[in-house]
Design an enzyme around this catalytic site. Sequence first.
Site, PDB file in Angstrom:
ATOM      1  N   SER A 110       0.795  -1.229   0.000  1.00  0.00           N
ATOM      2  CA  SER A 110       0.000   0.000   0.000  1.00  0.00           C
ATOM      3  C   SER A 110       0.829   1.281   0.000  1.00  0.00           C
ATOM      4  O   SER A 110       0.320   2.332  -0.366  1.00  0.00           O
ATOM      5  CB  SER A 110      -0.946  -0.009   1.196  1.00  0.00           C
ATOM      6  OG  SER A 110      -0.230  -0.146   2.395  1.00  0.00           O
ATOM      7  N   HIS A 135      -5.589  -4.012  -1.654  1.00  0.00           N
ATOM      8  CA  HIS A 135      -5.402  -2.975  -2.676  1.00  0.00           C
ATOM      9  C   HIS A 135      -5.377  -3.557  -4.094  1.00  0.00           C
ATOM     10  O   HIS A 135      -5.164  -2.818  -5.052  1.00  0.00           O
ATOM     11  CB  HIS A 135      -4.116  -2.186  -2.414  1.00  0.00           C
ATOM     12  CG  HIS A 135      -4.237  -1.281  -1.225  1.00  0.00           C
ATOM     13  ND1 HIS A 135      -4.772  -0.014  -1.299  1.00  0.00           N
ATOM     14  CD2 HIS A 135      -3.930  -1.481   0.080  1.00  0.00           C
ATOM     15  CE1 HIS A 135      -4.776   0.540  -0.103  1.00  0.00           C
ATOM     16  NE2 HIS A 135      -4.266  -0.337   0.762  1.00  0.00           N
ATOM     17  N   LYS A 156     -12.480  -0.744   0.291  1.00  0.00           N
ATOM     18  CA  LYS A 156     -11.679   0.147  -0.563  1.00  0.00           C
ATOM     19  C   LYS A 156     -12.372   0.244  -1.930  1.00  0.00           C
ATOM     20  O   LYS A 156     -13.299   1.043  -2.072  1.00  0.00           O
ATOM     21  CB  LYS A 156     -10.247  -0.370  -0.640  1.00  0.00           C
ATOM     22  CG  LYS A 156      -9.587  -0.412   0.761  1.00  0.00           C
ATOM     23  CD  LYS A 156      -8.138  -0.769   0.700  1.00  0.00           C
ATOM     24  CE  LYS A 156      -7.560  -1.156   2.041  1.00  0.00           C
ATOM     25  NZ  LYS A 156      -7.519  -0.070   3.027  1.00  0.00           N
TER      26      LYS A 156
END
Length: 395
Positions: free
Chosen positions: A184, A212, A243
């Site tokens: 990240s 991610h 996310k």
Amino acid sequence: MGNVHELNFLKEKIQGLKDDGVYRKLPVLEGPNEAEIILNGKKVINLSSNNYLGFANHPRLKKASIEAVEKYGVGAGAVRTIVGNMDIHENLEKLLAEFKREEAAFIYQSGFNCNAGTIQAITEKGDLIISDELNHASIIDGTRLSKADKAIFNHSDMDSLEDVLKKNRDKYRNVLIITDGVFSMDGDIAKLPEIVELAEKYEAMTYVDDAHGSGVLGESGRGTVDHFGLHGRVDFSIGTLSKAIGVVGGYVAGSQTMYEWLNHRARPVLFSTSLPPAAVGAITEAVTMLMESTEYTDRLWDNAKYFKAKLGTLGFNTGHSETPITPVIIGDEAKTMEFSRKLLEAGVFVSAIVFPTVPRGTGRVRCMVTAAHTKEQLDRAVAAFEKVGKEMNIL
Ligand code: PMP
């Protein structure tokens, strides 16, 4: 001796944070998290969110969420194993399994919970967990909760991983290799094909945290495993729903056996109330949208490439990111903080990331481009970067 209830021992620590210049006030958003936000009363371009696909305030997700609330109420009412397991929870798990092209998927209330619950449930004394040195805090905590022994390998260094495997494999019953799918802070992708090969050579299990990578990499955002075509060769594939998916929650995709075991042993699910219907409704819609078309992931990548190229042309150091995570490396900690502050004054919110989150001297602002940004917003952001960069002699 002071009165312990005045918490003087904590007050001293808080003063220490202030002395070190790391005490912070949280920025306050007045409205939804989207490409432009009202932050502390000022309208700014948002380059700090994990809302990769712009789903956090998407009308289709909001509608699905409201419908789920109308039908199921606002709370699940209990942990899943008592009476908090609704048909929408199970349907979402089936949809996620289909999306991830795995036999099963098991949902948690957050990505953090998923790592904390899964790692301790699938390992025990006599096992070894081998973890990349840059893995996320929730993996570190999940590993701490396990009774297995632990070892670290140097970041994405396959010689280091093989060294640990060679020296230790025979001493343990099961070995579990854990890596983030996308790291990240730098936006680099794990060397998953090599990790899987080593795992197969040494008969170890593999665990990828794709917080991610989900919604970002692979066909329609199916993640790092899909990106490398490694279906069936990674045992535990973690995704977050907080996310790219834009809501909240986490899941692990894998085998039916894994699913059945976690149903009996995943402590955050056994002892904490299940995801609320509003979240489940919105998540289900988001995954359905990803399965329908590549529109959102295509736009994300288009924007990310556009923004990265413009910053590169100006002469900024954007590191070795392979994903929409775009670090702009400044180096010095204080200079990085000032760069972020000046960008905010110029109308762009991009957070500064400094030691101890990243090594000393590698301070950066981390730009998160999303599918929701317009080219005009990205151009304005680049213009602000150029202005501040020149003012501060970074360019
Ligand atoms: N794993 C990684 C790699 C992450 O970056 C994060 C979020 N910072 C998490 C897990 C936790 O996910 P969540 O926000 O859904 O709890």
